[in-house]
Design an enzyme around this catalytic site. Sequence first.
Site, mmCIF file in Angstrom:
data_model
loop_
_atom_site.group_PDB
_atom_site.id
_atom_site.type_symbol
_atom_site.label_atom_id
_atom_site.label_comp_id
_atom_site.label_asym_id
_atom_site.label_seq_id
_atom_site.Cartn_x
_atom_site.Cartn_y
_atom_site.Cartn_z
ATOM 1 N N TYR A 98 40.998 49.295 37.571
ATOM 2 C CA TYR A 98 42.059 49.299 38.585
ATOM 3 C C TYR A 98 42.216 47.671 38.653
ATOM 4 O O TYR A 98 43.335 47.356 39.092
ATOM 5 C CB TYR A 98 41.493 49.754 39.761
ATOM 6 N N GLY A 99 41.187 46.874 38.220
ATOM 7 C CA GLY A 99 41.317 45.528 38.245
ATOM 8 C C GLY A 99 42.933 44.866 37.558
ATOM 9 O O GLY A 99 43.337 43.685 37.998
ATOM 10 N N CYS A 127 33.593 42.514 43.985
ATOM 11 C CA CYS A 127 33.962 43.685 42.937
ATOM 12 C C CYS A 127 32.367 44.496 43.079
ATOM 13 O O CYS A 127 31.466 44.150 43.306
ATOM 14 C CB CYS A 127 33.690 42.908 41.643
ATOM 15 N N THR A 128 32.693 45.747 42.898
ATOM 16 C CA THR A 128 31.664 46.749 43.129
ATOM 17 C C THR A 128 30.373 46.443 42.096
ATOM 18 O O THR A 128 29.371 46.681 42.370
ATOM 19 C CB THR A 128 32.318 48.118 42.455
ATOM 20 N N HIS A 129 30.769 45.735 41.191
ATOM 21 C CA HIS A 129 29.643 45.639 39.965
ATOM 22 C C HIS A 129 28.609 44.495 40.297
ATOM 23 O O HIS A 129 27.551 44.370 39.633
ATOM 24 C CB HIS A 129 30.547 45.417 38.594
ATOM 25 N N GLU A 173 28.910 46.735 32.856
ATOM 26 C CA GLU A 173 28.885 48.073 32.295
ATOM 27 C C GLU A 173 28.360 48.464 31.094
ATOM 28 O O GLU A 173 27.626 49.363 30.715
ATOM 29 C CB GLU A 173 30.129 48.677 32.362
ATOM 30 N N CYS A 229 35.836 50.489 46.147
ATOM 31 C CA CYS A 229 36.530 49.606 45.156
ATOM 32 C C CYS A 229 37.335 48.522 45.797
ATOM 33 O O CYS A 229 38.027 48.468 46.763
ATOM 34 C CB CYS A 229 37.605 50.278 44.332
ATOM 35 N N ASP A 284 35.754 55.076 44.260
ATOM 36 C CA ASP A 284 36.152 53.823 43.134
ATOM 37 C C ASP A 284 36.782 54.019 42.186
ATOM 38 O O ASP A 284 36.957 55.180 41.786
ATOM 39 C CB ASP A 284 34.615 53.227 43.039
ATOM 40 N N SER A 285 37.182 53.209 41.324
ATOM 41 C CA SER A 285 38.065 53.339 39.995
ATOM 42 C C SER A 285 36.915 53.969 39.316
ATOM 43 O O SER A 285 37.418 54.551 37.895
ATOM 44 C CB SER A 285 38.408 51.721 39.658
#
Length: 270
Positions: free
Chosen positions: A45-46, A189-191, A157, A76, A13-14
Site C-alpha cells: 500500500y505504501g 510502519c507495521t514491519h 519481509e 496499516c 493490513d495491506s
Amino acid sequence: MNNKPENPIGIFDSGIGGLTVAHAIRELMPHENMVYFGDTAHLPYGDKSEAAIQAYSVKIANVLLQKGCKVIVIACHSASSAAYELLKEYVRHEALVINVIDPMVDYVARNFPGGVIGLIGTKRTVQSDVYSKKFREHDKKISVHALATPLLAPMIEEGFFNNQISREIIAQYLSDPLLGKPDALILGCTHYPLIKKEIDEYYGSLVKILDSSLVAAQSLHSYLAEKGLLNNSPRPESHFYVSDYTESFEASTRLFFGENVHLESHRLWN
Ligand code: DGL
C-alpha cells in the site's frame, strides 16, 4: 451495531506485517475473538494512491462487518493515513474504527510536549503529512521530521534483520539529515517493530523508539473497556484471511506474529 463483547476484533493490513499489531492485541487481550484480513493481492500500500487504498479499505471493511466485528483496527499505517476518515464515516452505524496513528499522536503529545519527533514510514504515510497535521491540533510546538524508508518493509519481509545488510541500510536511512537527532522516533510502519532493537542500537539508546503496535493495542484496550465491550472468552477464536494466498506468505507469518498462523483465502473481488 456489532456491539456485543463476544463479537470479534477486526484487524486489517495491506499484508501480513499487520500481524505485529494483531500480536500486540493478542498479548494484551488474550480472551478476544479476532478476525485478521491481509490484502496480499494489493500490497504494498505504501506506493499506492490514496484513492486506491480507500477503495481496498472499504472492500475489506465490508468483509469484517460481515464477520460481525465490533471494532475495525486499521493496523496499516498507509491505510490509516489514507482511509481512516472515510471508513469511520462508512461504518459509523455498525462498528467502531480505530487507526494506528491517533493513539501515537496522543501518546507523544502527552509524553514529549514541544518535542522534536522523528518518523519513518512508507512513502504514502510520509507524503500524507498526517502526523504533522494531527500534532498541530494537539501541540503546535511539536515538530515532526519525517523520512520515507521504503526499502525497510521488503527487507524485513525477506527476513533481513539483525544482520550486516540490515544494519547498513538502517544506518544509511537514519543518518539522513532530514531526520536529524530527534527526541523520539515513531516506527510508522507495521514491519518496523522487528528492527526496533537495531534502531535503538544505532542511536545508542539516546533516542526513545516508539512502537505503534503497542500504543495502538493499549488504546484499543481502553476504548473497549470504556464501551463495556471487553470479552472474557476462555476459548477465543481467531481467523486470518488473505486476499491472495501463497505458501510464502504463510511461512512469513511467524516473523510477525511470533508463531505460525494458518492463512485462509478470501478474495476481495470475484
Ligand atoms: N503495512 C504497510 C504500512 O504499515 C507497510 C507495507 C505496505 O507498503 O503495504 O504502511
